[in-house]
Design an enzyme around this catalytic site. Structure first.
Site, PDB file in Angstrom:
ATOM      1  N   PHE A 128       6.877  15.541  -0.732  1.00 57.81           N
ATOM      2  CA  PHE A 128       6.615  13.952  -0.725  1.00 57.81           C
ATOM      3  C   PHE A 128       6.525  13.834   0.731  1.00 57.81           C
ATOM      4  CE2 PHE A 128       7.295   9.507  -0.130  1.00 57.81           C
ATOM      5  CZ  PHE A 128       6.234   8.876  -0.853  1.00 57.81           C
ATOM      6  N   ASP A 199      16.420  15.979  -2.356  1.00 60.16           N
ATOM      7  CA  ASP A 199      15.746  14.574  -2.390  1.00 60.16           C
ATOM      8  C   ASP A 199      15.581  14.420  -4.261  1.00 60.16           C
ATOM      9  OD1 ASP A 199      14.084  12.510  -3.016  1.00 60.16           O
ATOM     10  OD2 ASP A 199      12.708  13.134  -1.362  1.00 60.16           O
ATOM     11  N   TYR A 224      14.345   2.604  -6.644  1.00 58.55           N
ATOM     12  CA  TYR A 224      13.268   1.787  -7.262  1.00 58.55           C
ATOM     13  C   TYR A 224      12.727   2.587  -8.404  1.00 58.55           C
ATOM     14  CZ  TYR A 224      10.720   3.234  -3.466  1.00 58.55           C
ATOM     15  OH  TYR A 224       9.751   3.912  -2.436  1.00 58.55           O
ATOM     16  N   LYS A 225      12.734   3.781  -8.684  1.00 53.94           N
ATOM     17  CA  LYS A 225      11.948   4.607  -9.541  1.00 53.94           C
ATOM     18  C   LYS A 225      12.891   4.398 -11.073  1.00 53.94           C
ATOM     19  CE  LYS A 225       9.980   7.411  -5.938  1.00 53.94           C
ATOM     20  NZ  LYS A 225       8.683   6.713  -6.175  1.00 53.94           N
ATOM     21  N   ARG A 372      -1.221  10.701 -12.858  1.00 52.77           N
ATOM     22  CA  ARG A 372       0.297  10.814 -13.044  1.00 52.77           C
ATOM     23  C   ARG A 372       0.873   9.877 -14.007  1.00 52.77           C
ATOM     24  NH1 ARG A 372       4.481  10.023  -8.020  1.00 52.77           N
ATOM     25  NH2 ARG A 372       4.255   8.119  -9.094  1.00 52.77           N
TER      26      ARG A 372
END
Lengths: 413, 413
Positions: A128, A199, A224-225, A372
């Site tokens: 990422f 991560d 927030y995921k 995705r």
């Protein structure tokens, strides 16, 4: 099997789903199929009331006294201890605060302070972007002392030379969803004398994680995921207890041993508290805590089981579309190697994601060509997967992606 | 004059106060006198509804589409532009995000990148601790390249040698409330070849600030004091347009020129956007924006005039208590040199602050002996000042500070 599953079978899967009651704990608009919970998790129904309480009672009535009276000052550690239960950490090893990017900086610089004689921060190309960008910023500031190095994903272990101070890897890849073997890679890093920063942005709350079981050094992750903490929620940082003597570079007053003594010199707090920097973001933390509390009610083994079943069902149902319309599976077919998402490459990926939105399916596009599908077992039904593929087939059958309005790329997707 | 002002005069001051209508825009418990708005500003009445909207509509309904649809992604710059109007900056020179401490790090490292040949970050001893702590963290990481130096407050200008890369100063001192001459000191720094970072935490929203008028280089400030942004609100960073080429060290994805292209290498955005790092804290930003919008409705000259009048009234009324009970004024008596607070030194400062709370007056204590009265013209009345001194006199007359429960220091005051 699942590919030819009859509708009745899907209904019975939903009826027998032990996680099904969680769906009602979220606000989800009727008709919407939300497959982007790995970008922004859905809203827990309890969040609004909790924030109203924090704003009206704790801030409005309690004012400054709420730092103690409503335990604002210890919220980063309290919520950290809760996240610890999701990722195999001990109490006192995680603090929730700042952004993922800022926490990457803290973890990397702490690791560098423990390996001063080694110059390299290593990661994989395709990680990422913010992970690699933060490495590059440290390199730029270091005046030649630190080197940010990325290698091909499969070359990571071979690249663990005695130059490597710290390896930064994402456990579940943000595009493909591939799961890294945390224990094996951590072992390889340690054998090479390096430290590791994991991560967990796409793994915490999505798959079982065991940081201490893997002997991990540091970890960071996103609120927030899968933790459903709200847009731009505070992130978190894990430091194994043995590394609590590391020097934080972001040495702000909330990481001081005695912040309210207003001393002239920085003296880092004992334990994880030193990995705090500024004043805790109270509103964001309150929303994050609601999401974490909700996740803690679920059995993570059950979450993983359902996540894999949702993914297997999607892959099976998608097979005819792969053959007919050129979708190429971009995630591991072997579900043991897959996180809680399934990705497909398609040349019109961006346009297809846009066309799906008009049919009330929100999936995600990641440049250059990845469509995705995020799988969030707490609020997705098996029937949603079947319905998604049906709507996608409608998009394909009518080549809806050719509509001119989809061919202008927006800044944020 | 004001010291012997009759009650009727105070009533007429409140009746004639052009800012009086603002008080109703805040939630303030009946009977409470809140003199700590320079630590945590009071709750604007509009904040709760706005947060309910962000949570329910934007997050709950809009989900991921709100990054564009509800302009979440541009909120840091939009709110920055609003703060710019309060502090004499141009649109595009301020971004609202992260904590004050993290923004100090960004501003200092950006300034260092523009003065690579100079090793010193200079500040004053007695500055707010986090400012100096952040300097010390940079020094620790720099491997000897950077030195964090503090000197006595009056020795700052003399210490501007050709070794100094950047001077970090707070415009209004957090304890004494003394105001620095921003234009003169900025000029002195520039004459010495140094850059300057101004900390506006106790000045923005409290006194007129003119960053560009003073030719300031960088500034940072706090969102939760006079801007009423809520506990742990996002902070902000100002970079003069001429410095937008500086290299951010906290090089996160939201500072990238094309964050959603997910490129492998960091390429900083043009303009102030590069001083963002991670994903913006949406809930905190929404609350901050309500506070800033409210402040923008007020005439800052009027705010300053009332602030000084409140301070003068307090000092006059306190004189008999200074004589009788040993309070010593620790702020400038000359109000041109004073920010929006008045401080007194007293050996029992902590205990007196606690005793005042039982009489529903919230003032602040700052170690070792400072009792601090924050003056917030939007929601304080002249009668509140008179009433405060009367309650304080009751505390003193009964030596209420001797109560045993006040002699145990809490961790956070």
């Amino acid at each position: 099997m699942t590919g030819t599953m009859a509708v009745a079978d899907v209904v019975s899967l939903d009826a027998g789903d032990p996680l099904a009651p969680f769906r009602d704990r979220f606000h989800l608009r009727e008709g919407l199929i939300y497959l982007d919970g790995n970008s922004l998790g859905a809203l827990p129904r309890a969040t609004g009331d909790r924030l109203a309480e924090v704003i009206g009672d704790e801030w409005g009535e309690g004012l400054i006294t709420s730092w103690l009276g409503a335990s604002w000052s210890t919220a980063p550690r309290r919520i950290g201890d809760k996240i610890a239960r999701l990722v195999g950490a001990h109490p006192g090893e995680i603090v929730a605060t700042d952004s993922t990017s800022v926490n990457i900086f803290k973890a990397l610089t702490a690791a560098l302070s423990l390996r001063r004689e080694r110059p390299v921060i290593l990661s994989e190309a395709t990680n990422f972007p913010t992970d690699v960008y933060m490495m590059q910023g440290i390199e730029a500031f270091s005046g030649g002392r630190v080197k940010a190095v990325t290698v091909a994903p499969d070359a990571i272990v071979d690249a663990l030379s005695d130059e490597v101070a710290v390896l930064l890897l994402t456990q579940v890849h943000y595009k493909s969803g591939r799961v890294r073997d945390m224990a094996a890679i951590t072992r390889a890093a340690h054998e090479a004398g390096a430290l590791i920063v994991w991560d967990l942005s796409h793994s915490a709350g999505a798959i079982p994680v065991d940081l201490n079981g893997a002997n991990a050094d540091f970890a960071i992750g996103c609120g927030y995921k899968f933790l459903n903490g709200g847009p731009g929620a505070p992130a978190y940082l894990f430091a194994a207890a043995r590394h609590h003597g590391a020097t934080p570079i972001l040495s702000g007053w909330f990481g001081h041993a005695r912040p309210f003594d207003f001393e002239e010199d920085y003296d880092p707090a004992a334990g994880i508290a030193r990995f705090q920097c500024g004043t805790p973001p109270v509103l964001g933390l309150a929303a994050l805590e609601v999401g974490v509390d909700l996740m803690l009610e679920a059995d993570m083994a059950e979450v993983r089981r359902k996540s894999l079943a949702l993914g297997d069902l999607l892959i099976a149902r998608m097979q005819p579309l792969c053959d007919a319309y050129g979708f190429a599976l971009a995630s591991p077919r072997d579900h043991a190697l897959r996180g809680s998402q399934v990705a497909y490459a398609h040349r019109q990926g961006y346009q297809i994601a846009q066309a799906l939105r008009e049919l009330d399916v929100i999936a995600d596009f990641r440049a250059p060509d990845i469509l995705r599908f995020g799988l969030t077992p707490l609020y997705l039904r098996y029937s949603d997967i079947v319905e998604t593929v049906e709507r996608l087939e409608r998009v394909c059958a009518t080549r809806a992606w050719d509509k001119p309005q989809y061919h202008q790329r927006a800044a944020v997707t």
